[in-house]
Design a protein around this motif. Structure first.
Motif, PDB file in Angstrom:
ATOM      1  N   TRP A 180       0.824  -1.208   0.000  1.00 11.62           N
ATOM      2  CA  TRP A 180       0.000   0.000   0.000  1.00 11.62           C
ATOM      3  C   TRP A 180       0.855   1.254   0.000  1.00 11.62           C
ATOM      4  O   TRP A 180       0.531   2.244  -0.675  1.00 11.62           O
ATOM      5  CB  TRP A 180      -0.915  -0.019   1.225  1.00 11.62           C
ATOM      6  N   ARG A 181       1.946   1.233   0.723  1.00 11.96           N
ATOM      7  CA  ARG A 181       2.765   2.444   0.819  1.00 11.96           C
ATOM      8  C   ARG A 181       3.376   2.802  -0.529  1.00 11.96           C
ATOM      9  O   ARG A 181       3.413   3.969  -0.909  1.00 11.96           O
ATOM     10  CB  ARG A 181       3.858   2.251   1.872  1.00 11.96           C
ATOM     11  N   GLY A 183       2.164   2.003  -3.410  1.00 17.42           N
ATOM     12  CA  GLY A 183       1.072   2.457  -4.252  1.00 17.42           C
ATOM     13  C   GLY A 183       0.705   3.909  -3.988  1.00 17.42           C
ATOM     14  O   GLY A 183       0.517   4.696  -4.927  1.00 17.42           O
ATOM     15  N   VAL A 184       0.617   4.280  -2.727  1.00 17.62           N
ATOM     16  CA  VAL A 184       0.303   5.671  -2.375  1.00 17.62           C
ATOM     17  C   VAL A 184       1.406   6.608  -2.856  1.00 17.62           C
ATOM     18  O   VAL A 184       1.130   7.669  -3.437  1.00 17.62           O
ATOM     19  CB  VAL A 184       0.101   5.802  -0.855  1.00 17.62           C
ATOM     20  N   ALA A 187       1.178   7.061  -6.620  1.00 14.42           N
ATOM     21  CA  ALA A 187       0.053   7.923  -6.993  1.00 14.42           C
ATOM     22  C   ALA A 187       0.365   9.393  -6.725  1.00 14.42           C
ATOM     23  O   ALA A 187       0.054  10.270  -7.542  1.00 14.42           O
ATOM     24  CB  ALA A 187      -1.200   7.499  -6.236  1.00 14.42           C
ATOM     25  N   LEU A 188       0.990   9.688  -5.580  1.00 15.31           N
ATOM     26  CA  LEU A 188       1.319  11.077  -5.254  1.00 15.31           C
ATOM     27  C   LEU A 188       2.360  11.641  -6.223  1.00 15.31           C
ATOM     28  O   LEU A 188       2.295  12.818  -6.606  1.00 15.31           O
ATOM     29  CB  LEU A 188       1.821  11.165  -3.816  1.00 15.31           C
ATOM     30  N   ASP A 191       0.499  12.429  -9.399  1.00 20.43           N
ATOM     31  CA  ASP A 191      -0.266  13.663  -9.205  1.00 20.43           C
ATOM     32  C   ASP A 191       0.642  14.889  -9.330  1.00 20.43           C
ATOM     33  O   ASP A 191       0.263  15.900  -9.937  1.00 20.43           O
ATOM     34  CB  ASP A 191      -0.939  13.664  -7.834  1.00 20.43           C
ATOM     35  N   ARG A 220      -5.188  -2.359  -4.311  1.00 19.97           N
ATOM     36  CA  ARG A 220      -4.156  -1.353  -4.581  1.00 19.97           C
ATOM     37  C   ARG A 220      -4.407  -0.649  -5.916  1.00 19.97           C
ATOM     38  O   ARG A 220      -4.113   0.538  -6.060  1.00 19.97           O
ATOM     39  CB  ARG A 220      -2.776  -2.006  -4.547  1.00 19.97           C
ATOM     40  N   LEU A 223      -7.026   1.946  -5.200  1.00 22.35           N
ATOM     41  CA  LEU A 223      -6.443   3.013  -4.396  1.00 22.35           C
ATOM     42  C   LEU A 223      -5.627   3.969  -5.260  1.00 22.35           C
ATOM     43  O   LEU A 223      -5.792   5.199  -5.180  1.00 22.35           O
ATOM     44  CB  LEU A 223      -5.553   2.414  -3.310  1.00 22.35           C
ATOM     45  N   VAL A 224      -4.756   3.421  -6.101  1.00 22.99           N
ATOM     46  CA  VAL A 224      -3.893   4.261  -6.923  1.00 22.99           C
ATOM     47  C   VAL A 224      -4.703   5.072  -7.920  1.00 22.99           C
ATOM     48  O   VAL A 224      -4.500   6.285  -8.070  1.00 22.99           O
ATOM     49  CB  VAL A 224      -2.828   3.397  -7.637  1.00 22.99           C
ATOM     50  N   LEU A 227      -6.516   7.893  -6.071  1.00 19.74           N
ATOM     51  CA  LEU A 227      -5.630   8.990  -5.667  1.00 19.74           C
ATOM     52  C   LEU A 227      -5.181   9.816  -6.875  1.00 19.74           C
ATOM     53  O   LEU A 227      -5.077  11.049  -6.797  1.00 19.74           O
ATOM     54  CB  LEU A 227      -4.411   8.435  -4.935  1.00 19.74           C
TER      55      LEU A 227
END
Length: 433
Positions: A180-181, A183-184, A187-188, A191, A220, A223-224, A227
């Motif tokens: 998850w980390r 993936g986050v 995504a950031l 962005d 995941r 989530l991605v 985000l």
């Protein structure tokens, strides 16, 4: 999994990281000391005025005639993506109105993604001296260093985020195991790329597609995607609040398209003597008055589309010129003219970049067509799609050298990935014997 690093490999890795930091800080200080320091509120590409407006509570607003409308100032509330103005504004808040301090701080901040990309490559235990050379050689290229230290062009904020996203896909994602980390974080990063420059939307789409191809966990994936989608949705809401129209781009997209698609373009492009097309904006606005930024944008977008439909052969000729500048030229276009030793350094740097880029693309094609391993084919396909997505907006619009300079570090990373192909192939062959 990658092999454990021996002490010598770890030590060399630390030296590479410190060299990157030291070289870049030295270049940043040298550049800042050699040129006149431009007041931050006067930075070009509307970064200065929008930063000043932001700090005064006026949003990303710039009222100007600089877009070729003498006697008809237009207030652009939706003319700039937010990354550059927000970070320069934050630098002023923290460090004061000092161009040198803000520039060095920005340089150091955006080195962090480069250092992270270097480490992702290094821990794979590849041929250390070859990898060290590939990871360091961009820092000898003026075209790359111009992005590293620049405050007023979007490439100065997207170059390292693009590099880290590519590194994560080529070296982290290939295992098929994510968390998850990661993936986050991915995504950031994506962005940030979009919020730095709206023309990166095609590259963002390819990066997200690549992540989805490699990530097998649906949670995941969702989530991605969620985000990443938040950035254009949030930006569209901001644009509507600031300017009255929902838009995932800017109100300057129309004139940027028109600059490259009009009757004068083939006479003016590529711009000679280090010039740009900006000086000819007034020709596109001659005899016209605009009430607001969106009427300005819409007029130029319509005019460009009309020209495209009516002049297919001229458009094709212009596209070939843009492709030459993007992929072949060893002369810098679009950001001033150099002479003497600087010109020699620029030319050598661009020659090395072309060799590295074409080596990476040819190697990627080889990885796609050779029947060895699916993960290698995916890596090759991802890189080729990424290169095409970065170049595409500048073939539709207009291309300068700085537009393609964001591929310098991803090309180095792909060359490192090709070394891994070779290392893995040798391992497989040895096991067969």
């Amino acid at each position: 999994m990658h092999e454990p690093l021996n002490a010598g490999h770890r030590a060399l890795g630390r030296w590479v990281l410190w060299l990157v930091m030291g070289i870049t800080v030295a270049v940043s200080l040298a550049v800042a000391s050699r040129r006149p320091l431009q007041p931050l509120f006067e930075l070009g590409n509307l970064v200065g005025p929008t930063t000043e407006s932001l700090l005064r509570g006026g949003g990303l607003t710039a009222c100007t005639e600089a877009m070729g409308t003498p006697g008809n100032p237009i207030c652009f509330h939706a003319g700039r993506m937010p990354m550059a103005s927000m970070l320069v504004g934050a630098g002023i808040r923290v460090l004061g109105d000092s161009a040198r301090r803000v520039e060095v701080a920005k340089t150091l901040l955006f080195l962090v993604p480069i250092e992270a990309a270097i480490w992702l490559v290094w821990v794979r235990g590849l041929r250390r001296w070859l990898v060290a050379g590939l990871l360091l050689v961009p820092f000898g290229m003026p075209a790359f260093l111009a992005d590293v230290v620049n405050l007023q062009v979007e490439e100065g904020y997207s170059y390292s985020l693009l590099a880290l996203a590519v590194a994560m896909l080529l070296f982290e994602g290939q295992s098929g195991r994510g968390d998850w980390r990661r993936g986050v974080l991915f995504a950031l990063i994506v962005d940030g790329i979009y919020l730095a420059k709206s023309s990166m939307v095609a590259a963002v789409a390819v990066l997200v597609w690549s992540y989805l191809v490699m990530e097998k966990d649906w949670g995941r994936r969702v989530l991605v995607v969620g985000l990443v989608v938040m950035a254009p949705v949030g930006w569209a809401l901001h644009q509507h609040h600031a300017s009255g129209r929902y838009s995932v781009g800017t109100s300057l997209d129309g004139i940027n398209l028109h600059k490259a698609n009009n009757e004068e373009f083939l006479e003016l492009y590529p711009p000679p003597g280090g010039g740009t097309l900006d000086a000819h904006d007034r020709n596109l606005n001659a005899g016209l008055q605009f009430g607001d930024e969106w009427s300005f944008n819409d007029f130029h977008a319509r005019a460009a589309i009309v020209y495209l439909r009516a002049h297919l052969l001229a458009t094709a000729e212009g596209d070939l010129r843009k492709l030459w500048i993007l992929f072949f030229s060893v002369r810098k276009f679009g950001s001033g003219e150099s002479r003497g030793g600087t010109l020699v350094a620029e030319t050598v740097g661009l020659v090395v970049f072309r060799l590295m880029l074409w080596g990476a693309m040819i190697g990627a094609v080889w990885a796609v067509v050779r029947p060895v391993r699916a993960i290698d084919r995916r890596a090759g396909a991802i890189f080729l799609a990424f290169v095409g997505a970065v170049a595409f907006p500048y073939v539709v619009g207009f291309a300068y050298t700085r537009h393609i300079s964001v591929l310098i570090y991803p090309s180095a990373l792909m060359c490192c990935r090709l070394l891994k192909f070779g290392q893995d192939a040798n391992t497989i062959e040895g096991m067969r014997k």
